[in-house]
Design an enzyme around this catalytic site. Sequence first.
Site, PDB file in Angstrom:
ATOM      1  N   CYS A   9       0.874  -1.182   0.000  1.00 20.22           N
ATOM      2  CA  CYS A   9       0.000   0.000   0.000  1.00 20.22           C
ATOM      3  C   CYS A   9       0.906   1.226   0.000  1.00 20.22           C
ATOM      4  O   CYS A   9       2.105   1.109  -0.250  1.00 20.22           O
ATOM      5  CB  CYS A   9      -0.988  -0.016   1.163  1.00 20.22           C
ATOM      6  SG  CYS A   9      -0.274   0.153   2.817  1.00 20.22           S
ATOM      7  N   ARG A  15      -3.248  -0.868   5.369  1.00 21.04           N
ATOM      8  CA  ARG A  15      -3.796  -1.932   4.524  1.00 21.04           C
ATOM      9  C   ARG A  15      -2.854  -3.101   4.307  1.00 21.04           C
ATOM     10  O   ARG A  15      -3.242  -4.257   4.484  1.00 21.04           O
ATOM     11  CB  ARG A  15      -4.238  -1.344   3.183  1.00 21.04           C
ATOM     12  CG  ARG A  15      -5.350  -0.324   3.328  1.00 21.04           C
ATOM     13  CD  ARG A  15      -5.637   0.404   2.037  1.00 21.04           C
ATOM     14  NE  ARG A  15      -4.518   1.283   1.693  1.00 21.04           N
ATOM     15  CZ  ARG A  15      -4.388   1.891   0.509  1.00 21.04           C
ATOM     16  NH1 ARG A  15      -5.303   1.702  -0.430  1.00 21.04           N
ATOM     17  NH2 ARG A  15      -3.371   2.680   0.277  1.00 21.04           N
ATOM     18  N   ASP A 127      -8.081   3.426   1.367  1.00 22.51           N
ATOM     19  CA  ASP A 127      -7.164   3.841   2.436  1.00 22.51           C
ATOM     20  C   ASP A 127      -7.981   4.403   3.598  1.00 22.51           C
ATOM     21  O   ASP A 127      -8.677   5.407   3.431  1.00 22.51           O
ATOM     22  CB  ASP A 127      -6.198   4.898   1.905  1.00 22.51           C
ATOM     23  CG  ASP A 127      -5.061   5.189   2.870  1.00 22.51           C
ATOM     24  OD1 ASP A 127      -5.178   4.858   4.073  1.00 22.51           O
ATOM     25  OD2 ASP A 127      -4.055   5.755   2.414  1.00 22.51           O
TER      26      ASP A 127
END
Length: 166
Positions: A9, A15, A127
């Site tokens: 990420c 994440r 996100d």
Amino acid sequence: MKKRVLFVCLGNICRSPSAEAVFNSLLEEQGLENEVECDSAGTAAYHEGEPADGRMQSHAIRRGYRLTSISRPLDPIHDFDTFDYVIGMDDNNVWDLKKKARNLDDLRKIYKMTDFAKSKSYQSVPDPYYGGADGFELVLDILEDACQGLLNRIVRETQVESSAGQ
């Protein structure tokens, strides 16, 4: 032959470490931790050396996941040579990975996390960094689905490779 997966990420604090924890949990449940290994990285080095975001850790712990990884930036040479799958969480991550790819072999290893999801409700793993609690829960929902799909694919590939090698 052991399969290796890298989850990626932006900052490697929400994440991708969550994907790593969810996937490791599935590997342990299936007794496959010696067959498949994973790691996580970020396309940017903003949080290098830091643990996962505390909010993400809290939500993950409630589901039984422990985020133990320490943030690190992607190392294109090492990571593309080491990992069979390099999986971005969203289109921007995938685009950044493709820019860092050195050749066609590297490009063939790049996927988006939701490529493996059974539920096609989401096109990416959003996100959660600037949002509230619901965002962290959504990330875990999507990752649980997509990680199971990824594991299913790896198991199928491994079975095909084993049959071909006999």
